[in-house]
Design a protein around this motif. Structure first.
Motif, PDB file in Angstrom:
ATOM      1  N   LEU A 316      77.211 -66.678 -42.480  1.00  0.00           N
ATOM      2  CA  LEU A 316      76.513 -66.455 -43.747  1.00  0.00           C
ATOM      3  C   LEU A 316      76.634 -64.982 -44.103  1.00  0.00           C
ATOM      4  N   ALA A 318      75.596 -61.567 -44.864  1.00  0.00           N
ATOM      5  CA  ALA A 318      74.299 -60.908 -44.766  1.00  0.00           C
ATOM      6  C   ALA A 318      73.987 -60.057 -45.990  1.00  0.00           C
ATOM      7  N   ALA A 320      74.696 -60.395 -49.048  1.00  0.00           N
ATOM      8  CA  ALA A 320      74.338 -61.126 -50.266  1.00  0.00           C
ATOM      9  C   ALA A 320      72.956 -61.760 -50.183  1.00  0.00           C
ATOM     10  N   LEU A 321      72.310 -61.691 -49.030  1.00  0.00           N
ATOM     11  CA  LEU A 321      71.009 -62.330 -48.850  1.00  0.00           C
ATOM     12  C   LEU A 321      69.893 -61.291 -48.925  1.00  0.00           C
ATOM     13  N   THR A 323      66.567 -59.274 -47.986  1.00  0.00           N
ATOM     14  CA  THR A 323      66.079 -58.938 -46.653  1.00  0.00           C
ATOM     15  C   THR A 323      65.093 -59.972 -46.114  1.00  0.00           C
ATOM     16  N   ARG A 325      64.981 -63.098 -46.685  1.00  0.00           N
ATOM     17  CA  ARG A 325      65.719 -64.301 -46.323  1.00  0.00           C
ATOM     18  C   ARG A 325      66.500 -64.091 -45.028  1.00  0.00           C
ATOM     19  N   ARG A 326      67.082 -62.914 -44.849  1.00  0.00           N
ATOM     20  CA  ARG A 326      67.794 -62.633 -43.598  1.00  0.00           C
ATOM     21  C   ARG A 326      66.850 -62.748 -42.409  1.00  0.00           C
ATOM     22  N   LEU A 329      66.069 -66.387 -41.716  1.00  0.00           N
ATOM     23  CA  LEU A 329      67.172 -67.073 -41.054  1.00  0.00           C
ATOM     24  C   LEU A 329      67.271 -66.685 -39.576  1.00  0.00           C
ATOM     25  N   GLY A 342      75.156 -73.331 -51.434  1.00  0.00           N
ATOM     26  CA  GLY A 342      75.812 -72.200 -52.068  1.00  0.00           C
ATOM     27  C   GLY A 342      76.908 -72.649 -53.004  1.00  0.00           C
ATOM     28  N   ALA A 359      77.017 -69.788 -48.327  1.00  0.00           N
ATOM     29  CA  ALA A 359      76.201 -68.746 -48.943  1.00  0.00           C
ATOM     30  C   ALA A 359      74.800 -68.716 -48.346  1.00  0.00           C
ATOM     31  N   ASP A 360      74.257 -69.886 -47.972  1.00  0.00           N
ATOM     32  CA  ASP A 360      72.893 -69.970 -47.448  1.00  0.00           C
ATOM     33  C   ASP A 360      72.717 -71.361 -46.859  1.00  0.00           C
ATOM     34  N   ARG A 362      69.690 -74.663 -46.515  1.00  0.00           N
ATOM     35  CA  ARG A 362      68.368 -75.208 -46.865  1.00  0.00           C
ATOM     36  C   ARG A 362      67.932 -76.085 -45.709  1.00  0.00           C
TER      37      ARG A 362
END
Length: 381
Positions: A316, A318, A320-321, A323, A325-326, A329, A342, A359-360, A362
């Motif tokens: 993934l 990092a 583009a995410l 903080t 969300r990182r 995860l 994504g 991209a991410d 769920r």
């Protein structure tokens, strides 16, 4: 209940144990904790051994081991229920096989307070504790290897008792079919087996999974194919969940120079024939984490088992995410399930199928995105 308060079931186990051995007297239980720990991790006692008939052993079990069983059952239930349709609007009927003092049943009752709980065990001392911890529950002294369940039940549990009870593979398969036949036909009902996450017990669960392929599989795998971990020699298939021990267990661990910061378990869950399939099962964009999420240069990485049966390294981006969300995860653990999410140009399989880029994710405990956010997104590779 504040975030620091224990769940009702954990609080009940702690209160029950402390009524029999206050904190000031915990040193008295240390030999019993050591004996039980050696039995559970090294020798593994024969099924239905009378280790809970000794008062100190029963109290030590309530304070040191039952909370961990509770946490394992609670986590396994949450993962399965997140992928199934909701139960009908009626009180659930739950059967705990080899119930002991009721730690697994307490995890179910905390999730479904109106559930009708049934327990079967061979130990009179354990059943007395079961009655005290679960008022209104129905307990029966019997050998669960021989008794026919008085179904239908919505959930049937066998936590850390199955492998010892059924060393013969044919008897194990027959027992599972007998229990699955007792599941409620009008609900997304299931049988849940939990066992230690070790190389001795997990292969037996995978053999049962393979030999009972006609039954709907709810956990752990997101696919119907062979487990890719075994041929790759990449370890034992299991889940991990962080665990915050209560004060009695913390003190016991400190004095015995042990730590309990997480709980591990292997699981196998079957539904009834004709029952619903678990969400994501067999979908190429669905995955189960089989390792922790780590940071690498510019990416978050994790080993995953995909719905198409492939074992891959997930990447993934990092940068583009956001903080938060990182961090969220990186907080995920082995056994969590999710859908690849994504834009289509950032959901790719590369390196001859060994790497999955997305991209991410769920996760199954996260809500789906609003319908107006779905344009341009792909939930499969």
């Amino acid at each position: 209940m504040t975030p620091s308060d224990p769940a009702p079931g954990l609080a009940a186990l702690e209160a029950w144990g402390l009524a029999r051995c206050p904190l000031r007297d915990l040193r008295r239980l240390e030999p019993a904790v050591a004996r039980l720990s050696a039995a559970f991790t090294d020798t593994r006692p024969e099924a239905f051994a009378a280790y809970l008939d000794d008062p100190d052993s029963l109290t030590a079990y309530a304070l040191a081991f039952a909370p961990q069983t509770y946490a394992r059952v609670q986590a396994a239930l949450a993962g399965i229920l997140a992928r199934l349709p909701p139960f009908p609007g009626r009180p659930l009927r739950v059967l705990d096989l080899g119930c002991g003092l009721g730690s697994a049943a307490l995890a179910v009752r905390d999730r479904f307070p109106d559930a009708e709980i049934h327990g079967i065990d061979w130990s009179p001392a354990a059943l007395q504790a079961f009655h005290e911890l679960l008022p209104g529950a129905i307990a029966r002294r019997a050998d669960f290897r021989e008794v026919a369940p008085d179904g239908p039940f919505d959930v049937i549990l066998a936590s850390f008792a199955f492998n010892e009870a059924f060393p013969d593979p044919a008897a194990a398969r027959a027992a599972i079919r007998r229990w699955v036949a007792a599941l409620a036909p009008d609900a997304p009902s299931f049988l849940l087996l939990l066992e230690p996450a070790d190389r001795a017990t997990v292969p037996r669960l995978h053999a049962l999974r393979r030999e009972l392929a006609d039954l709907p599989l709810y956990a752990p795998c997101p696919h119907a194919g062979p487990c890719p971990l075994f041929p790759a020699r990449d370890g034992v298939c299991h889940d991990v969940r962080r665990f915050r021990p209560g004060r009695p267990l913390t003190l016991l661990c400190r004095r015995l120079r042990r730590t309990v910061s997480d709980v591990k378990y292997a699981l196998l869950a079957f539904g009834h024939p004709g029952g619903p399939q678990a969400d994501g099962f067999g979908e190429p964009g669905f995955l189960r984490m089989v390792g922790p999420m780590d940071k690498a240069k510019g990416v978050l990485t994790c080993r995953v088992c995909m719905g198409d049966g492939a074992l891959r390294r997930l990447e993934l981006p990092a940068a583009a995410l956001p903080t938060p969300r990182r961090h969220a995860l990186l907080d995920r653990q082995r056994g969590d399930c999710a859908w690849v999410e994504g834009s289509a140009d950032r959901c790719r399989v590369i390196a001859n199928g060994a790497v999955q880029r997305a991209a991410d994710l769920r996760f199954t405990d996260e809500p789906p995105p609003p319908l107006d956010d779905l344009d341009g997104f792909s939930f499969s590779v």
